[in-house]
Write an enzyme that holds these catalytic residues in place. Structure first.
Site, PDB file in Angstrom:
ATOM      1  N   ASP A 116      -1.910  10.383  -2.069  1.00 46.26           N
ATOM      2  CA  ASP A 116      -2.217   9.409  -3.112  1.00 46.26           C
ATOM      3  C   ASP A 116      -2.536  10.081  -4.440  1.00 46.26           C
ATOM      4  O   ASP A 116      -2.429   9.450  -5.483  1.00 46.26           O
ATOM      5  CB  ASP A 116      -3.372   8.519  -2.677  1.00 46.26           C
ATOM      6  CG  ASP A 116      -2.941   7.523  -1.628  1.00 46.26           C
ATOM      7  OD1 ASP A 116      -2.681   6.355  -1.983  1.00 46.26           O
ATOM      8  OD2 ASP A 116      -2.842   7.908  -0.447  1.00 46.26           O
ATOM      9  N   ARG A 174       0.866  -1.170   0.000  1.00 54.45           N
ATOM     10  CA  ARG A 174       0.000   0.000   0.000  1.00 54.45           C
ATOM     11  C   ARG A 174       0.908   1.227   0.000  1.00 54.45           C
ATOM     12  O   ARG A 174       2.101   1.147   0.176  1.00 54.45           O
ATOM     13  CB  ARG A 174      -1.000   0.013   1.164  1.00 54.45           C
ATOM     14  CG  ARG A 174      -0.701  -0.759   2.392  1.00 54.45           C
ATOM     15  CD  ARG A 174       0.263  -0.116   3.370  1.00 54.45           C
ATOM     16  NE  ARG A 174       0.068   1.300   3.525  1.00 54.45           N
ATOM     17  CZ  ARG A 174       1.044   2.156   3.759  1.00 54.45           C
ATOM     18  NH1 ARG A 174       2.299   1.743   3.836  1.00 54.45           N
ATOM     19  NH2 ARG A 174       0.820   3.432   3.915  1.00 54.45           N
ATOM     20  N   ARG A 226      -6.765  -0.427  -7.522  1.00 50.04           N
ATOM     21  CA  ARG A 226      -7.061   0.658  -6.571  1.00 50.04           C
ATOM     22  C   ARG A 226      -7.357   1.918  -7.376  1.00 50.04           C
ATOM     23  O   ARG A 226      -6.498   2.349  -8.158  1.00 50.04           O
ATOM     24  CB  ARG A 226      -5.874   0.926  -5.631  1.00 50.04           C
ATOM     25  CG  ARG A 226      -5.430  -0.197  -4.713  1.00 50.04           C
ATOM     26  CD  ARG A 226      -6.374  -0.483  -3.563  1.00 50.04           C
ATOM     27  NE  ARG A 226      -6.631   0.600  -2.660  1.00 50.04           N
ATOM     28  CZ  ARG A 226      -5.910   0.889  -1.566  1.00 50.04           C
ATOM     29  NH1 ARG A 226      -4.826   0.187  -1.283  1.00 50.04           N
ATOM     30  NH2 ARG A 226      -6.263   1.884  -0.761  1.00 50.04           N
TER      31      ARG A 226
END
EC number: 5.3.1.23
Length: 349
Positions: free
Chosen positions: A238, A51, A94
């Site tokens: 992100d 992640r 994702r």
């Protein structure tokens, strides 16, 4: 001086598989998961074995190389037609982390015009993405540390360290560099529900480098700031969009609001590969929703009353107006806005 990062490696290539340090098991177990197919790589990304936006991008790049080897072995003539489904499978793992899409786009560009077996060329491109990320983190660490006054204490959220990148880290890269410069008094880390990345990952990672860390519950952050114990909040991202709005782990927005209320500076550290100039403002960023069970339980044990439901967005968006500085490998963008982001991204075109 920090010149490299080699304490541990979250992503590796071992000639047979993409090897991922399983972050679901930390800190109790230090175990690698070996992904030998594109489906396994995509599943590992979805399941948060790996992640953090940069690390996800690096993993996907190695996944493309793995796909190319498998598809070419199946058919030396039709591999190019068949590999597109693999790229789409990786891209869908994702939705919010832009580095995933950036890395696959770069690998897709490298595929164009290749003749013969594409594996070695694509593996070298994936390795280049990996190495460039570490170099970028080292640079942004130095830039970010230059903003910190000696004797400062900082608060970080989630995990934006070596575990979330190729190595060294974004937010934790700044913290590592500031620590190496003798500037830090205390590092505070939010525990970061529901996955507890701060408690499980950030605390563990900092302790691997002998950096003391004090864990706090998210609900304690306001009081911590009101007591004057924090001078900077430092987070990763992100996705950063064209006007400077920042998508990051859920809870980041509330920290930015609290920081502004208490006169605490707010820094976002991220590579330029995290900046998405194709999206104008934060409201257009796709926000991933995950299984409500992640919030209703902790460590596999249900903690919520039976019958309760949950809303589980993984990210929130912090408006650019609440950000004092975005730090990339190219430098510092103070009080970011559309014009400053455009200039920053146009420097190396």
């Amino acid at each position: 001086m920090l010149e490299q990062y080699d304490t541990f490696k979250p992503v590796l290539w071992d000639d047979e598989a993409v090897c991922l340090l399983d972050q679901r098991l930390l800190p109790q177990q230090h175990q690698y998961l070996y992904c030998r197919s594109v489906a396994e790589v995509a599943q590992a990304i979805r399941d948060m074995v790996v992640r953090g936006a940069p690390a996800i991008g690096i993993t996907a790049a190695y996944g493309v190389a793995l796909a190319a080897r498998q598809r070419y072995a199946e058919s030396a003539t039709n591999w190019r037609d068949n590999i597109e489904a693999d790229l789409q499978q990786l891209e869908g793992a994702r939705p919010t982390a832009i580095n995933l899409h950036w890395a696959i786009a770069r690998m897709r560009d490298r595929l164009a015009g290749l003749d013969g077996d594409p594996f070695e060329v694509l593996l070298q491109e994936a390795r280049a993405i990996h190495e460039e990320d570490i170099a970028a983190n080292l640079k942004m660490g130095k830039f970010g540390a230059s903003l910190i006054v000696p004797g400062s204490s900082v608060l970080t959220h989630c995990n934006a360290g070596a575990l979330a990148t190729g190595g060294h880290g974004t937010a934790l890269g700044v913290i590592r560099s500031a620590r190496a410069d003798g500037k830090l008094a205390t590092v505070y880390a939010d525990e970061t529900r529901p996955w507890l990345q701060g408690a499980r990952l950030t605390a563990w990672e900092l302790l691997q480098d002998q950096i003391p860390v004090t864990l706090v519950a998210e609900g304690a952050a306001a009081w911590l700031m009101q007591q004057g114990k924090v001078q900077w909040v430092i987070v990763g991202s992100d996705r950063i969009v064209a006007n400077g709005d920042v998508a990051n782990k859920i809870g980041t927005y509330s920290l930015a609001v609290l920081a502004r209320q208490h006169g605490v500076k707010f820094m976002v550290a991220a590579p330029t590969s995290t900046i998405d100039m194709a999206v104008a403002e934060g409201g257009a960023i796709p926000i991933e929703q995950r299984d409500p069970a992640e919030l209703l339980a902790c460590g596999g044990q249900r903690v919520a009353a039976e019958g309760a439901t949950a809303w589980n967005p993984v990210f929130d968006v912090t408006p650019a107006q609440l950000v004092d500085a975005i730090v990339t490998e190219r430098g510092i963008i103070e009080r970011p806005d559309s014009a400053k982001l455009a200039r920053h991204m146009g420097q190396h075109r």
